[in-house]
Design an enzyme around this catalytic site. Structure first.
Site, PDB file in Angstrom:
ATOM      1  N   GLU A 182      -1.765  -9.151  -4.812  1.00 56.36           N
ATOM      2  CA  GLU A 182      -3.122  -9.689  -4.946  1.00 56.36           C
ATOM      3  C   GLU A 182      -3.100 -11.195  -5.175  1.00 56.36           C
ATOM      4  O   GLU A 182      -3.943 -11.920  -4.675  1.00 56.36           O
ATOM      5  CB  GLU A 182      -3.876  -8.991  -6.087  1.00 56.36           C
ATOM      6  CG  GLU A 182      -4.280  -7.563  -5.770  1.00 56.36           C
ATOM      7  CD  GLU A 182      -5.210  -7.465  -4.564  1.00 56.36           C
ATOM      8  OE1 GLU A 182      -5.881  -8.454  -4.234  1.00 56.36           O
ATOM      9  OE2 GLU A 182      -5.244  -6.387  -3.936  1.00 56.36           O
ATOM     10  N   CYS A 214     -20.341  -6.241  15.438  1.00 55.82           N
ATOM     11  CA  CYS A 214     -21.448  -5.338  15.090  1.00 55.82           C
ATOM     12  C   CYS A 214     -21.474  -4.108  15.998  1.00 55.82           C
ATOM     13  O   CYS A 214     -21.873  -3.028  15.564  1.00 55.82           O
ATOM     14  CB  CYS A 214     -22.776  -6.082  15.168  1.00 55.82           C
ATOM     15  SG  CYS A 214     -22.852  -7.475  14.032  1.00 55.82           S
ATOM     16  N   TYR A 216     -11.570 -11.215 -10.119  1.00 58.09           N
ATOM     17  CA  TYR A 216     -11.175 -10.532  -8.887  1.00 58.09           C
ATOM     18  C   TYR A 216      -9.850  -9.798  -9.068  1.00 58.09           C
ATOM     19  O   TYR A 216      -9.735  -8.595  -8.785  1.00 58.09           O
ATOM     20  CB  TYR A 216     -11.058 -11.535  -7.703  1.00 58.09           C
ATOM     21  CG  TYR A 216     -10.348 -10.869  -6.563  1.00 58.09           C
ATOM     22  CD1 TYR A 216     -11.038  -9.988  -5.743  1.00 58.09           C
ATOM     23  CD2 TYR A 216      -8.973 -11.013  -6.379  1.00 58.09           C
ATOM     24  CE1 TYR A 216     -10.378  -9.286  -4.744  1.00 58.09           C
ATOM     25  CE2 TYR A 216      -8.303 -10.317  -5.392  1.00 58.09           C
ATOM     26  CZ  TYR A 216      -9.011  -9.449  -4.572  1.00 58.09           C
ATOM     27  OH  TYR A 216      -8.352  -8.743  -3.610  1.00 58.09           O
ATOM     28  N   ASP A 261     -14.778 -10.551  -3.470  1.00 54.47           N
ATOM     29  CA  ASP A 261     -14.097 -11.688  -2.845  1.00 54.47           C
ATOM     30  C   ASP A 261     -14.959 -12.140  -1.668  1.00 54.47           C
ATOM     31  O   ASP A 261     -16.062 -11.609  -1.464  1.00 54.47           O
ATOM     32  CB  ASP A 261     -12.655 -11.319  -2.430  1.00 54.47           C
ATOM     33  CG  ASP A 261     -12.622 -10.450  -1.174  1.00 54.47           C
ATOM     34  OD1 ASP A 261     -13.673  -9.867  -0.828  1.00 54.47           O
ATOM     35  OD2 ASP A 261     -11.563 -10.372  -0.536  1.00 54.47           O
ATOM     36  N   GLN A 317      -6.135 -16.933  -0.920  1.00 56.96           N
ATOM     37  CA  GLN A 317      -6.023 -18.167  -0.111  1.00 56.96           C
ATOM     38  C   GLN A 317      -4.804 -18.166   0.830  1.00 56.96           C
ATOM     39  O   GLN A 317      -4.246 -19.200   1.135  1.00 56.96           O
ATOM     40  CB  GLN A 317      -5.960 -19.406  -1.016  1.00 56.96           C
ATOM     41  CG  GLN A 317      -7.282 -19.670  -1.673  1.00 56.96           C
ATOM     42  CD  GLN A 317      -7.150 -20.080  -3.112  1.00 56.96           C
ATOM     43  OE1 GLN A 317      -6.266 -19.618  -3.806  1.00 56.96           O
ATOM     44  NE2 GLN A 317      -8.041 -20.916  -3.562  1.00 56.96           N
ATOM     45  N   ARG A 355       0.830  -1.210   0.000  1.00 53.68           N
ATOM     46  CA  ARG A 355       0.000   0.000   0.000  1.00 53.68           C
ATOM     47  C   ARG A 355       0.862   1.256   0.000  1.00 53.68           C
ATOM     48  O   ARG A 355       0.344   2.366   0.081  1.00 53.68           O
ATOM     49  CB  ARG A 355      -0.925   0.009   1.216  1.00 53.68           C
ATOM     50  CG  ARG A 355      -2.025  -1.022   1.052  1.00 53.68           C
ATOM     51  CD  ARG A 355      -3.030  -0.989   2.171  1.00 53.68           C
ATOM     52  NE  ARG A 355      -4.128  -1.896   1.863  1.00 53.68           N
ATOM     53  CZ  ARG A 355      -5.013  -2.326   2.736  1.00 53.68           C
ATOM     54  NH1 ARG A 355      -4.944  -1.927   3.991  1.00 53.68           N
ATOM     55  NH2 ARG A 355      -5.979  -3.133   2.357  1.00 53.68           N
ATOM     56  N   CYS A 365     -27.606  -1.861   8.357  1.00 54.97           N
ATOM     57  CA  CYS A 365     -27.439  -3.302   8.128  1.00 54.97           C
ATOM     58  C   CYS A 365     -28.751  -4.053   8.355  1.00 54.97           C
ATOM     59  O   CYS A 365     -29.270  -4.127   9.474  1.00 54.97           O
ATOM     60  CB  CYS A 365     -26.356  -3.844   9.056  1.00 54.97           C
ATOM     61  SG  CYS A 365     -26.080  -5.609   8.832  1.00 54.97           S
TER      62      CYS A 365
HETATM   63  S1  SF4 Z   1     -22.262  -4.945   8.460  1.00 54.48           S
HETATM   64 FE1  SF4 Z   1     -23.911  -5.736   9.743  1.00 54.48          FE
HETATM   65  S2  SF4 Z   1     -23.273  -7.795  10.215  1.00 54.48           S
HETATM   66 FE2  SF4 Z   1     -21.467  -6.755   9.473  1.00 54.48          FE
HETATM   67  S3  SF4 Z   1     -20.491  -5.994  11.352  1.00 54.48           S
HETATM   68 FE3  SF4 Z   1     -21.808  -4.371  10.585  1.00 54.48          FE
HETATM   69  S4  SF4 Z   1     -23.734  -4.652  11.686  1.00 54.48           S
HETATM   70 FE4  SF4 Z   1     -22.582  -6.527  11.905  1.00 54.48          FE
END
Ligand code: SF4
Length: 360
Positions: free
Chosen positions: A44, A206, A127, A145, A49, A32, A215
């Site tokens: 890349e 989250c 990709y 990906d 993997q 980077r 989300c």
């Molecule tokens: S995008 Fe949704 S599922 Fe992913 S970390 Fe954020 S709140 Fe959680």
């Protein structure tokens, strides 16, 4: 999808939040530090993997040995495989090598700067072409990906299987619609880093997520069911028995010529069985009698037992060390003998062999 207009540039609110998160938390990775397209391409390919912490060392060693397309193209395949040794998925190294030769022959030695030019190279798929086109050349191609699939299927609670053509098309369209016109390369890296660090497969963070209020999976209360897949990967089991034969300071290697895994790499003489087999069962096989027609082995216990996992195969491996007195005439079929202390380490070997050699 609606985009906000910031300083005359349309940008989706999700992209704004991802880019702002990325500017603060992006991982400091050696590729980077500049926009060299060759270096970005190599990074890349190595990172497919491969874990980042493992990939960095390989990336630095690869560039030290092959700093540009010309040096890679003029190397032998064996030299390239040797630098790649231990990283696995050796077709990536063979393809890089062939692509470098293609670049010399068909592109005046310069990596193509268009998506179509990139994808025409050996081993470059959608990709890699999108990643290099966007990061090195600022072209508007969204990457897809595993991280991107996970983030997008959760954000939009996509119930369509990602391994179905319709699911893939749907996600590809969403990914492309979120891509900002300006600096698509940073956005692509942002969403991949975000998937690797925040929206992780099993325990997504989250509570620390800047996209939480958008989300849909979070709102539904079940994030880890996404992404949904139709098919389970079918895994086959294989049973390899390797013989590290010692005769004075000599040992024996065979080149793996057959198509499939580890083609053109070197390994100890080996027998593959259809079922698990201990030494006594192995001794009854025709392959064993052919390999050791007159020799009594001194060791019956495997020196090392390993299970090696590939995407579609589990390889159950036993390494036996067999000592044969120097006075005995012994020539394993299609093997070359090498000195154990010096020459053995010059040959490119599979990751499995590499693990064994490290152990002993
Ligand atoms: S995008 Fe949704 S599922 Fe992913 S970390 Fe954020 S709140 Fe959680």
């Amino acid at each position: 999808m609606e985009k906000e207009d910031i300083s005359g540039v349309n940008i989706h609110p999700i992209a704004i939040r991802l880019l702002s998160w990325y500017s603060e938390y992006k991982r400091d990775l050696p590729w980077r530090n500049n926009n060299d397209s060759y270096q970005i391409w190599i990074s890349e390919v190595i990172l497919q993997q491969t874990r980042i912490d493992q990939g960095i060392g390989y990336y630095l060693r690869f560039l030290e040995r092959f700093p540009n397309v010309a040096s890679l193209a003029s190397a032998s395949e064996e030299e390239v495989l040797k630098v790649w040794q231990g990283l696995g998925y050796y077709s990536r190294a063979r393809n890089l090598h062939q692509a470098a030769r293609q670049i010399i022959t068909h592109h005046n030695g310069i990596l193509p700067s268009s998506y179509h030019g990139l994808i025409s190279l050996k081993g470059v798929g959608a990709y890699t072409a999108a990643a290099v086109a966007s990061i090195a050349f600022g072209l508007p191609h969204a990457v897809l990906d595993g991280n991107v699939f996970r983030v997008l299927t959760r954000l939009f609670a996509i119930e369509t299987a990602i391994d179905s053509p319709i699911g893939r098309k749907m996600i590809s369209e969403i990914a492309q619609s979120l891509l900002p016109e300006e600096d698509p390369g940073s956005y692509n890296q942002a969403i991949m880093d975000f998937g690797a660090l925040i929206c992780t497969p099993l325990q997504p963070r989250c509570n620390a997520c800047v996209l939480q209020e958008s989300c849909m999976a979070y709102a539904k209360g079940d994030v880890t069911i996404y992404p949904i897949k139709e098919r389970k990967t079918k895994i086959s089991n294989r049973y390899f028995h390797y013989f590290h034969i010692l005769q004075g300071n000599r040992t024996y290697l065979q080149k793996r010529n057959q198509p499939g895994i580890w083609r053109n790499l070197y390994e100890f003489p080996m027998i593959e069985t259809m079922q698990p087999a201990d030494f006594m069962q192995l001794k009854q096989t025709d392959a064993f009698k052919e390999l050791f027609p007159e020799v009594t082995t001194l060791s019956f216990e495997p020196k090392l037992v390993l299970r090696h996992q590939l995407t579609h195969q589990h390889i159950h491996t036993r390494f036996y060390q067999v000592e044969i007195p120097e006075r005995v005439t012994f020539t394993p079929p299609s093997a070359l003998f090498v000195t154990q202390s010096e020459e053995l380490h010059n040959y490119p070997v599979s990751r499995l062999m590499h693990k064994y050699l490290e152990t002993i």
